[in-house]
Design a protein around this motif. Structure first.
Motif, PDB file in Angstrom:
ATOM      1  N   PHE A 155       0.851  -1.197   0.000  1.00  0.00           N
ATOM      2  CA  PHE A 155       0.000   0.000   0.000  1.00  0.00           C
ATOM      3  C   PHE A 155       0.887   1.249   0.000  1.00  0.00           C
ATOM      4  O   PHE A 155       0.651   2.202  -0.755  1.00  0.00           O
ATOM      5  N   SER A 156       1.911   1.229   0.851  1.00  0.00           N
ATOM      6  CA  SER A 156       2.838   2.360   0.926  1.00  0.00           C
ATOM      7  C   SER A 156       3.574   2.553  -0.404  1.00  0.00           C
ATOM      8  O   SER A 156       3.721   3.686  -0.888  1.00  0.00           O
ATOM      9  N   LEU A 157       4.027   1.460  -1.010  1.00  0.00           N
ATOM     10  CA  LEU A 157       4.719   1.528  -2.300  1.00  0.00           C
ATOM     11  C   LEU A 157       3.827   2.158  -3.373  1.00  0.00           C
ATOM     12  O   LEU A 157       4.299   2.958  -4.193  1.00  0.00           O
ATOM     13  N   SER A 158       2.548   1.811  -3.342  1.00  0.00           N
ATOM     14  CA  SER A 158       1.624   2.357  -4.356  1.00  0.00           C
ATOM     15  C   SER A 158       1.519   3.874  -4.240  1.00  0.00           C
ATOM     16  O   SER A 158       1.438   4.580  -5.256  1.00  0.00           O
ATOM     17  N   PHE A 159       1.530   4.401  -3.017  1.00  0.00           N
ATOM     18  CA  PHE A 159       1.493   5.857  -2.833  1.00  0.00           C
ATOM     19  C   PHE A 159       2.818   6.486  -3.273  1.00  0.00           C
ATOM     20  O   PHE A 159       2.835   7.574  -3.852  1.00  0.00           O
TER      21      PHE A 159
ATOM     22  N   GLY B 202      -2.267  -5.280  -2.471  1.00  0.00           N
ATOM     23  CA  GLY B 202      -1.836  -5.212  -1.077  1.00  0.00           C
ATOM     24  C   GLY B 202      -2.971  -5.290  -0.076  1.00  0.00           C
ATOM     25  O   GLY B 202      -2.803  -5.835   1.026  1.00  0.00           O
ATOM     26  N   GLN B 203      -4.138  -4.769  -0.457  1.00  0.00           N
ATOM     27  CA  GLN B 203      -5.256  -4.672   0.499  1.00  0.00           C
ATOM     28  C   GLN B 203      -5.699  -6.010   1.083  1.00  0.00           C
ATOM     29  O   GLN B 203      -5.930  -6.096   2.306  1.00  0.00           O
ATOM     30  N   PRO B 204      -5.851  -7.092   0.296  1.00  0.00           N
ATOM     31  CA  PRO B 204      -6.282  -8.366   0.904  1.00  0.00           C
ATOM     32  C   PRO B 204      -5.301  -8.897   1.944  1.00  0.00           C
ATOM     33  O   PRO B 204      -5.708  -9.568   2.896  1.00  0.00           O
TER      34      PRO B 204
ATOM     35  N   LEU C  27       3.231   7.483   6.268  1.00  0.00           N
ATOM     36  CA  LEU C  27       2.316   7.114   7.359  1.00  0.00           C
ATOM     37  C   LEU C  27       2.049   5.609   7.383  1.00  0.00           C
ATOM     38  O   LEU C  27       1.924   5.005   8.455  1.00  0.00           O
ATOM     39  N   LEU C  28       1.976   4.996   6.207  1.00  0.00           N
ATOM     40  CA  LEU C  28       1.695   3.565   6.156  1.00  0.00           C
ATOM     41  C   LEU C  28       2.867   2.728   6.661  1.00  0.00           C
ATOM     42  O   LEU C  28       2.688   1.573   7.045  1.00  0.00           O
ATOM     43  N   LEU C  29       4.055   3.295   6.675  1.00  0.00           N
ATOM     44  CA  LEU C  29       5.185   2.573   7.253  1.00  0.00           C
ATOM     45  C   LEU C  29       5.018   2.435   8.772  1.00  0.00           C
ATOM     46  O   LEU C  29       5.533   1.490   9.372  1.00  0.00           O
TER      47      LEU C  29
END
Length: 516
Positions: free
Chosen positions: A348-352, A377-379, A498-500
Motif C-alpha cells: 500500500f505504501s509503495l503504491s502511494f 496489497g489490500q487483501p 504514514l503507512l510505514l
C-alpha cells in the motif's frame, strides 16, 4: 449456557447464509458512502443547492453512521441480532427510497442522515457475525469476504454512481439498494435464530454514554468533513464544534472506563495486540479513503476527467483484489499473519510512493500500475489484521471489539480525507508562491513562453491586447497547475510514510498464541 437448536450452530448452512446476508448489507452501507460523490453536481442541480450546501449530503450520512456504530452492540444485545438487523435493513431500504423522493436540500440531508444511521448498524454487525457464526478454521474465509465489503465497495462506488446517473438518473443511486436489501432481509430472517427481547439490557442503557458519544463523535465528524471548506478554526462553527467534540469524547472515555457495563468496552485497548491492531485499522482507513478522495480530485482538477472516466481509473483499486482474496485464507495457514499484514501495508505504501513523482503528463493510464499494486496489497491487510485483532477476544467482547475496530477505520477515513484536503490546499499555495519567487530567475524562458503563446493567439484571430491578456492567464494557469501537481506529489509521499507506521505496528503484535 443456552444451546442453539439444530441448524444454528457455528459453521452450519444457516450460519453461512446469515454471514453472507450481513456482508451484503455491509457492502450496501459502505457503497452508499461513496456512490453519490460522482453525481453530486446533478443532485445539487436538481435540489437547487450550492456546492458548499451540497457537501452536507455526504456529511449527514457519515455523521449518522458514526453515531450508529457504537450503539449497535447494545441494541443488538437487547433486541437480538436478528431483530435488530431486520429492523435496520428495513429502515435502510425505506430511507433510500425517501432519498430518491427528496424535494429540496433539507429533505435530502434528513433522509441521508436516516440512511447513514440505519446503514451504520450493518457494518459492525457483519464483522460480528463472522466472529460468532463461523468456526475458527473458517474465520479467515469470513475476513476475506469482509475485506471485499471494506475495500471493494468504496473502490467501485464512484464508478457505479457515475454510470447509473449517466445512464438513468441520480435517483437510481438510491433505488439500487432495494433489491439487495430485500435479499439481505430474507437471508437474515432464515439464517439467524429468533430470540426474545432482553428488556433488562435495554432498560439498563448507558444514557450518559450515549449522549456524550453522539455529541462527541457527531461533532468530530462534522469538523473533519467541513473543516477544510470553512478554513478550519477561522470559522466560529468549527471552533465551537471542536470544543463540544473534545469535551464530550473525553467524558465518554471517562464514563466507559468507570462503568461495569459500558456502552463500548474501551478496556479492550489495554491489550497490546488489540491496541496495535486498532492503530493499523485507523491508518488503513486513512490511506484507503484518502486515496479515494485524492485520486478523483487530481484527475478532475489537473486533467478535467469526467466522473465516469474517474470511476474507470478508481475501479483498478477494486477489481484486482478479487483475484487475490480467495488465496489469502490458504496463505494464512502457512505464513504468520503479522508478516502478511506488514507486506500488505508495505505494498500500500509503495503504491502511494509510485504516485509521488507525477508530472503534467501523468494521467489515468499512468495511474493504473499504482492502483493495481494498491489493490493487491489490500487483501493481505484486512484478512490477517481482523484475525490478529480478535484472537484473544472473549465471546462476550465481540460486540465491543467490532465497534471499536469499525469506528477507528471510519474515523481514520474521515481524518485521512480532512488531512489530504488541507495539505493539498496549503502545499499548493506554498508551491505557487515559490514558483512566482523563482520566476525572475527563469525570466528568459518565461518571456519566450509568453511571446510564443501571444503570437499563436494572434494568428488564431485575437487582437494583440486580448492575446497578451490571454497569454498572461495561460501562464498563470500553468503555474497553478504545476503547484498543485507538486502538492499532490507531497501528499502521496506523506501517505506512503504514514503507512510505514502501520508496518511497524503490526510487526510489534505478539505471535498468535502468546496472550498480551
Amino acid at each position: 449456557m443456552t444451546v442453539s437448536p439444530q441448524g444454528y450452530e457455528r459453521g452450519s448452512r444457516r450460519a453461512w447464509i446469515a454471514v453472507f446476508g450481513g456482508l451484503i448489507g455491509a457492502f450496501m452501507a459502505i457503497l452508499d458512502i461513496q456512490i453519490t460523490n460522482a453525481s453530486m453536481k446533478e443532485i445539487q442541480g436538481s435540489l437547487g443547492a450550492t456546492l458548499e450546501e451540497g457537501s452536507w449530503i455526504a456529511t449527514a450520512y457519515l455523521v449518522a453512521e458514526m453515531i450508529a456504530i457504537p450503539l449497535s452492540g447494545w441494541l443488538s444485545q437487547g433486541l437480538s441480532v436478528r431483530r435488530y438487523l431486520l429492523w435496520t435493513t428495513t429502515a435502510f431500504i425505506g430511507a433510500s427510497i425517501l432519498c430518491s423522493m427528496s424535494w429540496n436540500l433539507e429533505s435530502m440531508i434528513a433522509f441521508r442522515a436516516m440512511q447513514g444511521f440505519f446503514g451504520g448498524a450493518l457494518i459492525p454487525l457483519a464483522f460480528r457475525l463472522i466472529l460468532e457464526f463461523l468456526p475458527d478454521d473458517k474465520r479467515a474465509v469470513g475476513m476475506a469476504l469482509f475485506g471485499v465489503t471494506a475495500t471493494f465497495a468504496p473502490s467501485i462506488g464512484p464508478t457505479l454512481g457515475g454510470w447509473l446517473t449517466e445512464q438513468f438518473s441520480w435517483h437510481y443511486l438510491f433505488y439500487i439498494n432495494v433489491p439487495p436489501g430485500l435479499l439481505v432481509m430474507a437471508m437474515l430472517a432464515y439464517g439467524l435464530e429468533k430470540k426474545p427481547v432482553v428488556w433488562d439490557k435495554l432498560k439498563n442503557m448507558d444514557l450518559s454514554g450515549i449522549i456524550t458519544m453522539a455529541l462527541g463523535m457527531g461533532c468530530l465528524e462534522v469538523v473533519l468533513e467541513e473543516g477544510n471548506r470553512k478554513q478550519w478554526f477561522s470559522s466560529d462553527l468549527i471552533r465551537n464544534l471542536s470544543l463540544v467534540a473534545a469535551i464530550n469524547i473525553a467524558l465518554f472515555i471517562y464514563i466507559q472506563l468507570k462503568k461495569k457495563e459500558p456502552l463500548v468496552n474501551l478496556r479492550l485497548l489495554r491489550h497490546r495486540d488489540f491496541a496495535l491492531s486498532t492503530l493499523a485499522y485507523f491508518l488503513l482507513g486513512m490511506a484507503l479513503f484518502g486515496a479515494i478522495y485524492l485520486i478523483p480530485l487530481y484527475l478532475s482538477q489537473i486533467h478535467d476527467y469526467s466522473p465516469l472516466e474517474i470511476g474507470e481509473v478508481i475501479m483498478w483499486m477494486g477489481f484486482p483484489q478479487l483475484l487475490v482474496l480467495p488465496f489469502i485464507p490458504k496463505l494464512m495457514e502457512r505464513f504468520d499473519g503479522r508478516y502478511m499484514a506488514a507486506f500488505g501495508f508495505a505494498m500500500f505504501s509503495l503504491s502511494f510512493y509510485m504516485n509521488s513523482h507525477m508530472t503534467v503528463d501523468y494521467a489515468g493510464h499512468q495511474m493504473i500500475a499504482s492502483q493495481v499494486v494498491r489493490a493487491l496489497g489490500q487483501p493481505f491487510i484486512l484478512v490477517p489484521i481482523g484475525i490478529i485483532a480478535t484472537m484473544h477476544i472473549k465471546p462476550h467482547e465481540n460486540a465491543s471489539a467490532s465497534t471499536v475496530l469499525n469506528v477507528m477505520r471510519n474515523l481514520g477515513g474521515a481524518c485521512g480525507i480532512a488531512l489530504v484536503a488541507t495539505m493539498t490546499d496549503n502545499l499548493s499555495r506554498e508551491h505557487l508562491a515559490h514558483i512566482k519567487e523563482t520566476l525572475p530567475a527563469v525570466s528568459s524562458l518565461a518571456n519566450d513562453y509568453f511571446t510564443q503563446t501571444t503570437n499563436v493567439l494572434i494568428q488564431a484571430g485575437s487582437d494583440p491586447v486580448t492575446a497578451s491578456a490571454q497569454a498572461h492567464a495561460m501562464l498563470s494557469q500553468t503555474m497553478t497547475q504545476q503547484a498543485y501537481i507538486q502538492a499532490y506529489n507531497d501528499v502521496f509521499y506523506m501517505l506512503a510514510a504514514l503507512l510505514l507506521i502501520a508496518v511497524v505496528s503490526v510487526l510489534l503484535i505478539r505471535k498468535p498464541g502468546n496472550k498480551a
